[in-house]
Write a protein that holds these residues in place. Structure first.
Motif, PDB file in Angstrom:
ATOM      1  N   ALA A  98      42.585  39.064 -29.198  1.00 47.50           N
ATOM      2  CA  ALA A  98      42.627  38.049 -28.143  1.00 47.50           C
ATOM      3  C   ALA A  98      41.237  37.728 -27.596  1.00 47.50           C
ATOM      4  CB  ALA A  98      43.529  38.523 -27.008  1.00 47.50           C
ATOM      5  N   SER A  99      40.213  38.380 -28.132  1.00 49.77           N
ATOM      6  CA  SER A  99      38.848  38.154 -27.642  1.00 49.77           C
ATOM      7  C   SER A  99      38.349  36.763 -28.002  1.00 49.77           C
ATOM      8  CB  SER A  99      37.898  39.205 -28.229  1.00 49.77           C
ATOM      9  OG  SER A  99      38.200  40.502 -27.758  1.00 49.77           O
ATOM     10  N   SER A 100      37.343  36.323 -27.289  1.00 51.31           N
ATOM     11  CA  SER A 100      36.704  35.029 -27.559  1.00 51.31           C
ATOM     12  C   SER A 100      35.871  35.116 -28.844  1.00 51.31           C
ATOM     13  CB  SER A 100      35.817  34.634 -26.385  1.00 51.31           C
ATOM     14  OG  SER A 100      36.544  34.624 -25.169  1.00 51.31           O
ATOM     15  N   ASP A 101      35.499  33.944 -29.380  1.00 49.86           N
ATOM     16  CA  ASP A 101      34.675  33.899 -30.583  1.00 49.86           C
ATOM     17  C   ASP A 101      33.239  34.325 -30.301  1.00 49.86           C
ATOM     18  OD1 ASP A 101      36.800  32.991 -32.091  1.00 49.86           O
ATOM     19  OD2 ASP A 101      36.324  30.881 -31.742  1.00 49.86           O
ATOM     20  N   ASN A 102      32.810  34.199 -29.045  1.00 54.29           N
ATOM     21  CA  ASN A 102      31.452  34.556 -28.662  1.00 54.29           C
ATOM     22  C   ASN A 102      31.386  34.639 -27.135  1.00 54.29           C
ATOM     23  OD1 ASN A 102      31.235  31.779 -27.805  1.00 54.29           O
ATOM     24  ND2 ASN A 102      30.723  31.244 -29.920  1.00 54.29           N
ATOM     25  N   LEU A 103      30.207  34.965 -26.627  1.00 55.74           N
ATOM     26  CA  LEU A 103      29.964  34.942 -25.187  1.00 55.74           C
ATOM     27  C   LEU A 103      29.037  33.779 -24.890  1.00 55.74           C
ATOM     28  CD1 LEU A 103      29.316  38.750 -24.564  1.00 55.74           C
ATOM     29  CD2 LEU A 103      31.412  37.477 -24.044  1.00 55.74           C
TER      30      LEU A 103
END
Length: 256
Positions: free
Chosen positions: A222-227
């Motif tokens: 569920a994490s984002s593709d990047n920050l």
């Protein structure tokens, strides 16, 4: 010979290569969007996968005021060697900004007779198509659950944020937040004073390492593709871990 422009690649100025070199012009293109399509096999045949990339073209025009043909060729070879290295480009018209480039076209002497004929170098961006701030903005926070703010300069888009997380005691889970983007990792081992690093390959593709080894397989789905953080604004940054850590957030503002 004094040029209006002061153009440097990796800190070495173009007009320092030869005293008879005069930079005539530096031209920037609009950011160009490109689509690369590849065939991906599936049970029914093939699907078409599209990858979108962006780049900017920078064209440098200059003259070599050298009458002697052999010396002129030698000077041109030195310029082409300088350009072919690629790297970080800076120019005095964009003080405090830089851009990462590769050389697409080196200079060619087409006329022996016209010894002051203009020559051309063509560069394209190798990562982010925008200019970025030379100076990084930094935010540092410490604790098992800590937050702070990262304020970026710039006037366009979102900048990728890199993070170094140093363990104050053994750590096996961490959540890193920048604005609306979140990376959550579990099931890894980070010992006291070891560092978890979030950065980007070629300025584009997320990479996460613990003490130098990849832990991308420990990333929650569920994490984002990047920050990323918006330029010209203040963004909340936070870290949560099962033990105390120090997190250092770094990013450069982007410019049109």
């Amino acid at each position: 010979m004094r040029s209006r422009y002061r153009l440097a690649l990796n800190g070495t100025h173009l007009d320092s290569l030869d005293s008879n070199l005069l930079i005539l012009d530096v031209a920037y293109s609009q950011i160009q969007k490109q689509v690369r399509q590849t065939a991906v096999a599936n049970l029914d045949g093939f699907d078409i996968s599209s990858v979108y990339t962006e780049k900017q073209i920078i064209t440098v025009s200059f003259e070599l005021h050298i009458y002697d043909t052999a010396k002129r060729n030698k000077a041109c070879q030195a310029v082409n060697k300088w350009a072919s290295a690629g790297g970080i480009l800076t120019i005095n018209d964009r003080e405090g900004q830089q851009i990462s480039v590769v050389c697409e076209q080196t200079a060619v002497i087409e006329s022996v007779r016209d010894w002051t004929a203009p020559l051309t170098l063509v560069f394209s961006t190798s990562g982010n198509p925008n200019w970025e701030s030379v100076t990084e903005k930094v935010a540092t926070i410490t604790g098992r659950s800590a937050s702070g703010n990262l304020t970026l300069d710039g006037n366009t888009g979102n900048a990728l944020v890199s993070v170094d997380v140093t363990a104050k005691a053994p750590v096996s889970s961490v959540q890193i937040t920048v604005g609306d983007s979140v990376l959550k990792l579990t099931g890894f081992s980070l010992q006291t004073n070891q560092v978890l690093t979030v950065d980007y390959i070629n300025g584009r593709y997320l990479r996460i390492r613990a003490n130098g080894s990849s832990i991308m397989n420990r990333l929650n789905q569920a994490s984002s593709d990047n920050l990323k953080a918006p330029c010209g604004a203040r963004t909340r940054v936070a870290v949560t871990a099962n033990n105390s850590v120090t997190a250092v957030f770094r990013a450069r503002g982007l410019w049109l």
